[in-house]
Motif scaffolding. Structure first.
Motif, PDB file in Angstrom:
ATOM      1  N   ASN A 255       0.846  -1.192   0.000  1.00  9.87           N
ATOM      2  CA  ASN A 255       0.000   0.000   0.000  1.00  9.87           C
ATOM      3  C   ASN A 255       0.885   1.246   0.000  1.00  9.87           C
ATOM      4  N   PRO A 256       0.873   2.060  -1.059  1.00 13.02           N
ATOM      5  CA  PRO A 256       1.722   3.267  -1.073  1.00 13.02           C
ATOM      6  C   PRO A 256       1.436   4.221   0.070  1.00 13.02           C
ATOM      7  N   LEU A 257       0.217   4.186   0.612  1.00 12.78           N
ATOM      8  CA  LEU A 257      -0.110   5.074   1.719  1.00 12.78           C
ATOM      9  C   LEU A 257       0.751   4.778   2.940  1.00 12.78           C
ATOM     10  N   SER A 258       1.110   3.505   3.153  1.00 11.54           N
ATOM     11  CA  SER A 258       1.954   3.151   4.293  1.00 11.54           C
ATOM     12  C   SER A 258       3.335   3.781   4.183  1.00 11.54           C
ATOM     13  N   TYR A 259       3.887   3.798   2.979  1.00  8.45           N
ATOM     14  CA  TYR A 259       5.212   4.394   2.774  1.00  8.45           C
ATOM     15  C   TYR A 259       5.146   5.916   2.927  1.00  8.45           C
ATOM     16  N   GLN A 260       4.045   6.492   2.519  1.00  8.55           N
ATOM     17  CA  GLN A 260       3.875   7.935   2.710  1.00  8.55           C
ATOM     18  C   GLN A 260       3.819   8.272   4.194  1.00  8.55           C
ATOM     19  N   VAL A 261       3.066   7.489   4.967  1.00 10.57           N
ATOM     20  CA  VAL A 261       2.958   7.730   6.408  1.00 10.57           C
ATOM     21  C   VAL A 261       4.301   7.507   7.095  1.00 10.57           C
ATOM     22  N   ASN A 262       5.051   6.477   6.681  1.00 12.78           N
ATOM     23  CA  ASN A 262       6.380   6.237   7.259  1.00 12.78           C
ATOM     24  C   ASN A 262       7.286   7.447   7.087  1.00 12.78           C
ATOM     25  N   ALA A 263       7.302   8.002   5.864  1.00 13.17           N
ATOM     26  CA  ALA A 263       8.151   9.166   5.605  1.00 13.17           C
ATOM     27  C   ALA A 263       7.682  10.371   6.416  1.00 13.17           C
ATOM     28  N   LEU A 264       6.378  10.563   6.542  1.00 10.57           N
ATOM     29  CA  LEU A 264       5.854  11.697   7.305  1.00 10.57           C
ATOM     30  C   LEU A 264       6.194  11.565   8.791  1.00 10.57           C
ATOM     31  N   ARG A 265       6.103  10.360   9.318  1.00  8.53           N
ATOM     32  CA  ARG A 265       6.449  10.171  10.737  1.00  8.53           C
ATOM     33  C   ARG A 265       7.931  10.437  10.975  1.00  8.53           C
ATOM     34  N   GLY A 266       8.759   9.989  10.047  1.00  8.03           N
ATOM     35  CA  GLY A 266      10.183  10.251  10.209  1.00  8.03           C
ATOM     36  C   GLY A 266      10.498  11.738  10.180  1.00  8.03           C
ATOM     37  N   LEU A 267       9.816  12.471   9.303  1.00 10.65           N
ATOM     38  CA  LEU A 267      10.088  13.907   9.169  1.00 10.65           C
ATOM     39  C   LEU A 267       9.489  14.726  10.315  1.00 10.65           C
ATOM     40  N   LEU A 268       8.290  14.389  10.731  1.00 13.78           N
ATOM     41  CA  LEU A 268       7.588  15.203  11.719  1.00 13.78           C
ATOM     42  C   LEU A 268       7.837  14.765  13.156  1.00 13.78           C
ATOM     43  N   LEU A 269       8.127  13.476  13.368  1.00 12.19           N
ATOM     44  CA  LEU A 269       8.317  12.959  14.722  1.00 12.19           C
ATOM     45  C   LEU A 269       9.747  12.537  15.007  1.00 12.19           C
ATOM     46  N   GLY A 270      10.534  12.330  13.952  1.00  6.88           N
ATOM     47  CA  GLY A 270      11.899  11.886  14.149  1.00  6.88           C
ATOM     48  C   GLY A 270      12.013  10.396  14.401  1.00  6.88           C
ATOM     49  N   THR A 271      10.968   9.627  14.122  1.00 10.01           N
ATOM     50  CA  THR A 271      11.028   8.180  14.283  1.00 10.01           C
ATOM     51  C   THR A 271      11.876   7.570  13.169  1.00 10.01           C
ATOM     52  N   PRO A 272      12.419   6.366  13.362  1.00  6.68           N
ATOM     53  CA  PRO A 272      13.246   5.751  12.312  1.00  6.68           C
ATOM     54  C   PRO A 272      12.459   5.566  11.012  1.00  6.68           C
ATOM     55  N   ALA A 273      13.070   5.919   9.905  1.00  9.76           N
ATOM     56  CA  ALA A 273      12.419   5.805   8.596  1.00  9.76           C
ATOM     57  C   ALA A 273      13.472   5.557   7.534  1.00  9.76           C
ATOM     58  N   ASN A 274      13.131   4.732   6.585  1.00  4.83           N
ATOM     59  CA  ASN A 274      14.008   4.462   5.443  1.00  4.83           C
ATOM     60  C   ASN A 274      13.522   5.354   4.295  1.00  4.83           C
ATOM     61  N   TYR A 275      14.047   6.568   4.231  1.00  4.61           N
ATOM     62  CA  TYR A 275      13.553   7.541   3.257  1.00  4.61           C
ATOM     63  C   TYR A 275      13.804   7.084   1.822  1.00  4.61           C
ATOM     64  N   LEU A 276      14.905   6.378   1.613  1.00  2.01           N
ATOM     65  CA  LEU A 276      15.220   5.931   0.261  1.00  2.01           C
ATOM     66  C   LEU A 276      14.131   4.994  -0.270  1.00  2.01           C
ATOM     67  N   VAL A 277      13.702   4.065   0.563  1.00  6.53           N
ATOM     68  CA  VAL A 277      12.644   3.132   0.167  1.00  6.53           C
ATOM     69  C   VAL A 277      11.303   3.845   0.081  1.00  6.53           C
ATOM     70  N   ASP A 278      10.977   4.647   1.095  1.00  6.19           N
ATOM     71  CA  ASP A 278       9.675   5.305   1.143  1.00  6.19           C
ATOM     72  C   ASP A 278       9.474   6.250  -0.041  1.00  6.19           C
ATOM     73  N   ILE A 279      10.459   7.119  -0.279  1.00  4.68           N
ATOM     74  CA  ILE A 279      10.348   8.068  -1.387  1.00  4.68           C
ATOM     75  C   ILE A 279      10.429   7.343  -2.721  1.00  4.68           C
ATOM     76  N   GLY A 280      11.277   6.305  -2.787  1.00  6.78           N
ATOM     77  CA  GLY A 280      11.395   5.543  -4.030  1.00  6.78           C
ATOM     78  C   GLY A 280      10.082   4.879  -4.425  1.00  6.78           C
ATOM     79  N   VAL A 281       9.386   4.300  -3.449  1.00  2.00           N
ATOM     80  CA  VAL A 281       8.095   3.671  -3.735  1.00  2.00           C
ATOM     81  C   VAL A 281       7.084   4.710  -4.204  1.00  2.00           C
ATOM     82  N   LEU A 282       7.058   5.866  -3.557  1.00  2.00           N
ATOM     83  CA  LEU A 282       6.107   6.907  -3.941  1.00  2.00           C
ATOM     84  C   LEU A 282       6.399   7.446  -5.346  1.00  2.00           C
TER      85      LEU A 282
END
Length: 302
Positions: A255-282
């Motif tokens: 679900n692309p929405l999950s990768y979008q939420v992962n990236a948003l949590r990493g940016l807004l909350l500082g939680t661990p996020a794999n931006y390369l995978v998340d942005i790449g999928v989007l």
């Protein structure tokens, strides 16, 4: 009887002198010389072609955004639903403490999911507008322009993404008023807006793809309502992936929405996020969405 000859065709140099004979009033002959000049316009190539495509996309986006001038209250009314999710759903489940979100409060965990959800709800019904354009004859006029269908699709989806930015600003304002601990780093906030725009592009293209398949407003609205909530609940917007059943985890993984939420949590909350995978999928999802919507766009005008 007077007769004359007219050379046919134009020389390769794109300029030719054509001589023809005509009858004079006294029955004689006179020679009329006519000079034709033809200007050859070559299609842009290389960087010029990219610049032309960018200008076409920008023009289509501007046309879409100008529609907001007719009804600016649309942005305010669209803020009601995400505000209710934060104020009612978020507050209630935060007090119940039934969802373990680790060191992050549930309200903070929920906020990026609500950002993605509000953008999803804007995008998934965007195909209805293109069906309206078809019924009004606007789409047929746009399709005969030199711009390729991909420019029209990209312009409309990018305009939907810009609309979703207004949702981001509203949700963040509510979150800050509720004292939810989100980042105040302007660069991270701008990056979060870009992620929302990128996700909105995909879901807008998904909606336009469905419009090309069903070609009917009522059926499209029904399909949009049928897939919106599954997309939302089959993501990590409301709860962590770890507490999902195994079959739901598999749906969340595609679900692309999950990768979008992962990236948003990493940016807004500082939680661990794999931006390369998340942005790449989007990015990949957005490109596939543009390709599929462009391929089906001409089907709407038949």
């Amino acid at each position: 009887m007077c007769s004359g000859t007219t050379p046919a065709g134009i020389s390769p140099t794109a300029a030719a002198r054509v001589t023809s004979a005509a009858c004079a009033p006294d029955g004689g002959r006179r020679v009329v010389s006519v000079e034709h000049t033809v200007t050859v316009i070559r299609a842009p190539r290389g960087r010029a072609r990219i610049a032309a495509l960018g200008g076409q996309i920008g023009a289509f986006s501007l046309v879409e955004l100008q529609k907001l001038r007719r009804d600016r209250s649309e942005l305010l009314t669209r803020m009601i639903q995400p505000a209710l999710w934060l104020l009612i759903f978020g507050q209630t489940f935060s007090h119940l403490r039934v969802i373990d979100t680790g060191e992050v409060s549930y309200l903070a965990f929920l906020t990026p999911g609500i950002l993605a959800q509000s953008a999803l709800f804007i995008a998934i019904f965007y195909g209805i507008q293109i069906v309206w354009d078809r019924d009004a004859g606007i789409l047929a006029k746009l399709m005969v322009t030199p711009a390729p269908p991909a420019a029209l699709v990209t312009g409309k989806s990018f305009a939907a993404g810009i609309r979703s930015v207004a949702q981001v600003v509203g949700v963040l304002a509510i979150a800050y008023l509720m004292m939810i601990p989100l980042t105040v780093n302007p660069l991270r906030i701008l990056a979060a807006m870009a992620v929302v725009v990128l996700g909105t592009v995909f879901f807008t293209c998904l909606s336009m793809t469905l419009a090309g398949l069903v070609r009917n407003r009522d059926r499209l609205m029904g399909i949009g309502q049928a897939i919106t909530m599954p997309l939302f609940f089959a993501s990590n917007a409301l709860y962590p992936v770890d507490i999902m059943p195994e079959w739901l985890q598999r749906l969340s993984a595609v679900n692309p929405l999950s990768y979008q939420v992962n990236a948003l949590r990493g940016l807004l909350l500082g939680t661990p996020a794999n931006y390369l995978v998340d942005i790449g999928v989007l990015v990949l999802a957005a490109l596939l969405g543009i390709a599929s919507a462009s391929a089906l766009l001409r089907r709407l005008t038949r």
